[in-house]
Design a protein around this motif. Sequence first.
Motif, mmCIF file in Angstrom:
data_model
loop_
_atom_site.group_PDB
_atom_site.id
_atom_site.type_symbol
_atom_site.label_atom_id
_atom_site.label_comp_id
_atom_site.label_asym_id
_atom_site.label_seq_id
_atom_site.Cartn_x
_atom_site.Cartn_y
_atom_site.Cartn_z
ATOM 1 N N ALA A 7 0.835 -1.212 0.000
ATOM 2 C CA ALA A 7 0.000 0.000 0.000
ATOM 3 C C ALA A 7 0.866 1.257 0.000
ATOM 4 N N SER A 52 -14.600 3.372 -2.512
ATOM 5 C CA SER A 52 -13.168 3.172 -2.293
ATOM 6 C C SER A 52 -12.674 1.929 -3.034
ATOM 7 N N THR A 74 -10.476 -4.732 5.680
ATOM 8 C CA THR A 74 -9.745 -3.650 5.008
ATOM 9 C C THR A 74 -9.788 -2.354 5.807
ATOM 10 N N GLN A 75 -10.848 -2.155 6.599
ATOM 11 C CA GLN A 75 -10.888 -0.959 7.458
ATOM 12 C C GLN A 75 -9.806 -1.054 8.522
ATOM 13 N N LEU A 119 -6.459 -0.396 6.792
ATOM 14 C CA LEU A 119 -6.185 1.004 6.430
ATOM 15 C C LEU A 119 -5.956 1.845 7.684
ATOM 16 N N THR A 143 -2.570 3.888 8.393
ATOM 17 C CA THR A 143 -2.579 5.309 8.785
ATOM 18 C C THR A 143 -1.750 5.537 10.046
ATOM 19 N N GLN A 183 -7.570 8.807 6.442
ATOM 20 C CA GLN A 183 -7.966 7.399 6.416
ATOM 21 C C GLN A 183 -8.682 7.059 5.108
ATOM 22 N N ASN A 189 -6.066 6.906 2.362
ATOM 23 C CA ASN A 189 -5.258 5.698 2.556
ATOM 24 C C ASN A 189 -6.051 4.439 2.211
ATOM 25 N N GLY A 190 -7.371 4.517 2.380
ATOM 26 C CA GLY A 190 -8.229 3.368 2.087
ATOM 27 C C GLY A 190 -8.122 2.925 0.644
ATOM 28 N N LEU A 210 -4.734 1.157 0.196
ATOM 29 C CA LEU A 210 -4.726 -0.123 0.887
ATOM 30 C C LEU A 210 -5.553 -1.145 0.111
ATOM 31 N N ARG A 211 -6.701 -0.703 -0.393
ATOM 32 C CA ARG A 211 -7.557 -1.650 -1.137
ATOM 33 C C ARG A 211 -6.941 -1.997 -2.491
#
Length: 302
Positions: A22, A58, A134-135, A138, A142, A283, A286-287, A290-291
Amino acid sequence: MRHLLSTGDLDRDQATLILDTASELAQVADRSVKKLPTLRGRTVVNLFYEDSTRTRTSFELAAKRLSADVINFSAKGSSVSKGESLKDTALTLQAMGADGVVVRHSASGAAHRLARWVDGSVLNAGDGTHEHPTQALLDAFTMRNRLGRLEGLRVAVVGDVLHSRVARSSVLLLTTLGAEVTLVAPPTLLPVSVHTWPCEVSYDLDAVLPKSDVVVLLRVQAERMRESFFPSVREYTRNYGLDGERLGRMPEHALVMHPGPMVRGMEISAEVADSPRCTVTEQVANGVSLRMAVLYLLLGGS
């Protein structure tokens, strides 16, 4: 790794690989052309049985930045609401040749069931009050970006743990990555099984704040509650809401996080929500990175 169903399935190396990937993909977001050809020809289906604009958008953006084809399959007003079972929907997606299925469902365990019925990778975007991997990832990403490490960080997760899928995912993931997690909530908002979770439990926010590097506030999920969980909104906010005064008791470097959407004036005051120590918009950004990383690793980016 074929699916991402639970953060409990990730060991430290796998979780770190996702965060490192990520970090690399986040650099693409700063370029004028944000697209990579990595997943060209792959199909990702967003299968959402519950509304979630933020998570769905996202995932959609992440897949499109990797050049995948994206199908948004909203269960509202489709054959699903006419009574089609999850299995029948899975077989339909299978017939369409979906390489990846991102699923959100109100039933805990739905993502695990789906993974048995499709050949593609299944990404759990929230199942019931169970998990939201995934939350959690992320959020960890962060924290690591802002504070430089996860090992040894003291993280307080505050609020409606009972109805939260983020809490369980975060406790499992952060513990794997070497952080120390404390859940802070009234006894009525903690799950019965909480004693089996690898974390501490406290009912006293003011005692925990001075020794926390990160405070993750959970949304009070009024829509899942009947009024019996706490006496009143005012009472909840007085005991568990984060306002400017409480922010002042936290260490200088400490962060305030929230998976969103925030209920301003309840678990978080407007003053705290708008402060530079609150990472909510970060966040969200960044999500996407990350995804992208998760899709890339699962769907065979090389």
